[in-house]
Design a protein around this motif. Structure first.
Motif, short mmCIF file in Angstrom:
data_model
loop_
_atom_site.label_atom_id
_atom_site.label_comp_id
_atom_site.label_asym_id
_atom_site.label_seq_id
_atom_site.Cartn_x
_atom_site.Cartn_y
_atom_site.Cartn_z
N UNK A 424 0.98 -1.09 -0.01
CA UNK A 424 -0.13 -0.06 -0.02
C UNK A 424 0.84 1.08 0.02
N UNK A 425 0.64 2.09 -0.83
CA UNK A 425 1.50 3.39 -0.90
C UNK A 425 1.59 3.94 0.44
N UNK A 426 0.44 3.98 1.28
CA UNK A 426 0.75 4.72 2.70
C UNK A 426 1.50 3.74 3.77
N UNK A 427 1.83 2.59 3.22
CA UNK A 427 2.52 1.72 4.03
C UNK A 427 3.87 1.68 3.85
N UNK A 455 3.34 -8.00 11.09
CA UNK A 455 2.78 -6.77 10.53
C UNK A 455 4.32 -5.76 10.60
N UNK A 456 4.60 -5.26 9.43
CA UNK A 456 5.77 -4.37 9.37
C UNK A 456 5.29 -3.01 9.03
N UNK A 457 5.79 -1.86 9.67
CA UNK A 457 5.29 -0.63 9.64
C UNK A 457 6.37 0.40 9.88
N UNK A 458 6.18 1.57 9.58
CA UNK A 458 7.24 2.62 9.90
C UNK A 458 7.00 3.22 11.31
N UNK A 467 12.03 4.08 10.67
CA UNK A 467 12.54 3.06 10.99
C UNK A 467 11.65 1.85 10.78
N UNK A 468 12.20 0.56 10.62
CA UNK A 468 11.31 -0.41 10.28
C UNK A 468 11.09 -1.23 11.84
N UNK A 469 9.59 -1.24 11.74
CA UNK A 469 9.19 -2.16 13.11
C UNK A 469 8.37 -3.23 12.85
N UNK A 470 8.49 -4.37 13.52
CA UNK A 470 7.68 -5.41 13.24
C UNK A 470 7.08 -6.05 14.29
N UNK A 517 -4.89 -3.87 11.38
CA UNK A 517 -5.04 -2.32 11.27
C UNK A 517 -3.75 -1.87 11.90
N UNK A 518 -2.85 -1.63 10.83
CA UNK A 518 -1.43 -0.99 11.17
C UNK A 518 -1.50 0.31 11.72
N UNK A 519 -2.61 1.05 11.53
CA UNK A 519 -2.76 2.48 12.00
C UNK A 519 -2.46 2.28 13.42
N UNK A 520 -3.14 1.27 14.27
CA UNK A 520 -3.20 1.28 15.41
C UNK A 520 -1.80 0.97 16.19
N UNK A 521 -1.16 -0.11 15.20
CA UNK A 521 0.23 -0.32 15.60
C UNK A 521 1.25 0.79 15.63
N UNK A 522 1.21 1.53 14.63
CA UNK A 522 1.71 2.99 14.50
C UNK A 522 1.67 3.68 15.57
#
Length: 558
Positions: A424-427, A455-458, A467-470, A517-522
């Motif tokens: 996803x572009x935003x991801x 789930x991997x996210x910035x 930075x890369x977080x998993x 829901x990556x936004x919650x993780x971010x």
């Protein structure tokens, strides 16, 4: 259409509506079984009768053509009764995610301006606590439920009445179908809202028709098939199985929910030949202990969008079932799909006839094969895509600008014409001047035997870059050792893509249909229990060989 496969010819453009589909199936397949859901058993002819009777009940309740009817319940026959009745009348059904709580339910009702709400009574307390006074709602119908007490003593302005037309009866008196066009709205389906307020996608009748046609063509569905899904009816995936069954003259079975332990016994009991799975469901099934029931079935094929390539291969080896990859969104249709017999390479598939696709840069200029950009889509048939976002003209124009629908997905078109999903572009993650695909980092992590879900996210660093977080969930019976996992990644990823932070969890936050829901993780970011890779391990290593360093992990910015 293929006569040798027993397919009916395509409906004429003006007839690509739900009432026309119901009338044709009643004429062609009337006495054949259409649906089983719980203790309900419908013939193909019953569906048209039920739609007509339900439309009459809606009319008596004051619902008119174009009015929105909100619907919140689990997988049960009344859901489909209301859906068919709305389509027959020309009203617009608004399914609500059963995971929605009071504020979200109120938002959906207000945003859609629904006039009628049909709801399982177990959800009424959620709404009662957050019922605003500015709703257009004038009627609430509660579904029959012996386990719930339906009373008018609640915080809503109007009393609750029981659904006035439960079940199919031969004596039901209905109304003639409305004069509906293929571009008229059938449903408003709300997006998951993982990055902001959910938008209501306006889905016309012809889009629903084409969802069914393309899906049954991809899966090779015929009148002999038994379709079985455990997915929730408030999403297009499960609703689409009904369209497939109606168009093919076959049977569809809806399970009330997904159960890893009960999945194979259910498939065997129903005699299922086609199944529908989402990416997260396959690793869950594979995590179960191998059982003879995985082979004691007649399932010949399945649809598994978003299933990791390794998981799809393992699933085929254990169960004998080939899962086809596919791509579509609520706004579009079944536009890209793999082919039976194609190797499990993790690609989305090839563009289907009837659609156009372009991989474009930020200015919508088409990019050459092998270069990553945004996937843009359009349909060649009228009304095969959604007509826009309800009451959001600016967002509609933005998403459909330059006559293309902008998917927000970053993909690569390969030399053979297939499409490969990047992110996803935003991801996307931008680190050390490189674009990192969270999706491809996730594939490497999932290939580790101890990792069950990830789930991997910035997250932002002290240098004001990503930075890369998993976030990781261990497989049953396994333990994840972060330092060992990092060494595993360093042999398979460019140094800049190796996670700096690892968060070990028991589960990942998900939507009802399984999307993380990556936004919650971010938002949670780096916490006190987050493992951080030592600074001495963040420097570049000697460049790996081509076999361990996929060049697709870093793409130039379009």
């Amino acid at each position: 259409m293929t006569p040798e496969a027993g397919r009916l010819p395509a409906l004429a453009p003006a007839q690509r509506t739900l009432p026309a589909m119901l009338q044709r199936q009643a004429d062609c397949f009337g006495e054949h079984t259409l649906l089983r859901l719980g203790d309900q058993h419908w013939r193909h002819a019953d569906a048209a009768k039920l739609a007509a009777a339900g439309a009459a009940a809606l009319t008596q309740a004051g619902v008119q053509r174009g009015d929105r009817v909100a619907l919140m319940c689990h997988n049960r026959s009344e859901f489909l009764e209301v859906f068919l009745a709305c389509g027959w009348l020309g009203a617009v059904v608004v399914p609500i995610n059963t995971a929605a709580m009071g504020p979200q339910i109120a938002y959906f009702l207000r945003d859609s301006q629904a006039r009628l709400l049909v709801i399982d009574p177990e959800f009424l307390p959620r709404l009662a606590e957050h019922a605003p006074q500015d709703l257009a709602l004038h009627t609430i119908w509660a579904l029959p439920n012996a386990a719930a007490d339906v009373t008018p003593e609640r915080a809503l302005a109007d009393p609750v009445a029981l659904l006035p037309y439960p079940g199919v009866r031969a004596t039901d008196v209905g109304m003639a179908p409305a004069d509906i066009g293929p571009g008229d709205a059938l449903a408003i389906l709300y997006t998951s809202g993982t990055t902001g307020p959910a938008k209501g996608v306006v889905c016309p009748h012809a889009q629903y028709y084409w969802w069914g046609e393309h899906s049954l063509d991809v899966l090779g569905i015929g009148a002999h098939d038994v379709l079985c899904t455990t997915l929730p009816l408030f999403h297009i995936n499960a609703l689409n199985t009904l369209a497939q069954a109606m168009l093919a003259g076959c049977r569809v079975v809806f399970e009330t929910r997904f159960s890893a332990s009960g999945f194979w016994p259910a498939m065997q009991a129903h005699g299922a030949s086609v199944v529908y799975l989402l990416g997260a469901m396959v690793p869950i099934l594979l995590a179960q202990a191998p059982s003879p029931s995985e082979r004691q079935h007649r399932v010949r094929i399945g649809l598994g969008p978003g299933v990791p390539a390794a998981a799809g291969q393992a699933f085929a080896e254990r169960t004998g079932i080939e899962l086809l990859e596919g791509y579509g969104s609520t706004e579009t249709n079944f536009v890209i799909a793999t082919r039976p017999g194609a190797p499990h390479t993790g690609r989305m598939g090839w563009l289907r006839e009837g659609f156009d696709a372009r991989v474009a840069d930020a200015n919508d200029v088409e990019l050459p094969a092998g270069q990553a950009g945004e996937l843009l889509l359009r349909a060649q048939e009228p009304h095969a895509f959604a007509s826009g976002y309800f009451n959001r003209p600016e967002q509609t124009v933005s998403a459909w600008r330059n006559l293309w629908f902008h998917t927000g997905d970053r993909v690569v078109r390969e030399a053979d014409g297939s499409f490969r999903f990047i992110d996803r572009i935003k991801d996307a993650i931008r680190r050390r001047g490189e674009n990192i695909s969270s999706f491809e980092v996730e594939q490497v992590l999932l290939s580790h035997p101890a990792v069950g879900a990830c789930a991997v996210y910035p997250v932002r660093s002290e240098l004001a870059e990503d930075e890369v977080m998993a976030a990781l969930v261990a497989r049953d019976g396994h333990h994840i050792e972060p330092a060992e996992l990092i060494d595993f990644c360093q042999q398979r990823l460019p140094y800049f893509a190796v996670p700096r932070y690892i968060d070990l969890r028991t589960d990942l936050p998900r939507t009802e249909n399984g999307k993380v829901q990556k936004f919650k993780l971010r938002e949670q970011g780096v916490g006190p229990h987050t493992w951080e890779r030592p600074a001495t391990q963040r420097a570049p290593r000697t460049a790996p060989t081509a076999s361990t360093h996929p060049p697709t992990l870093s793409e130039s910015t379009p």
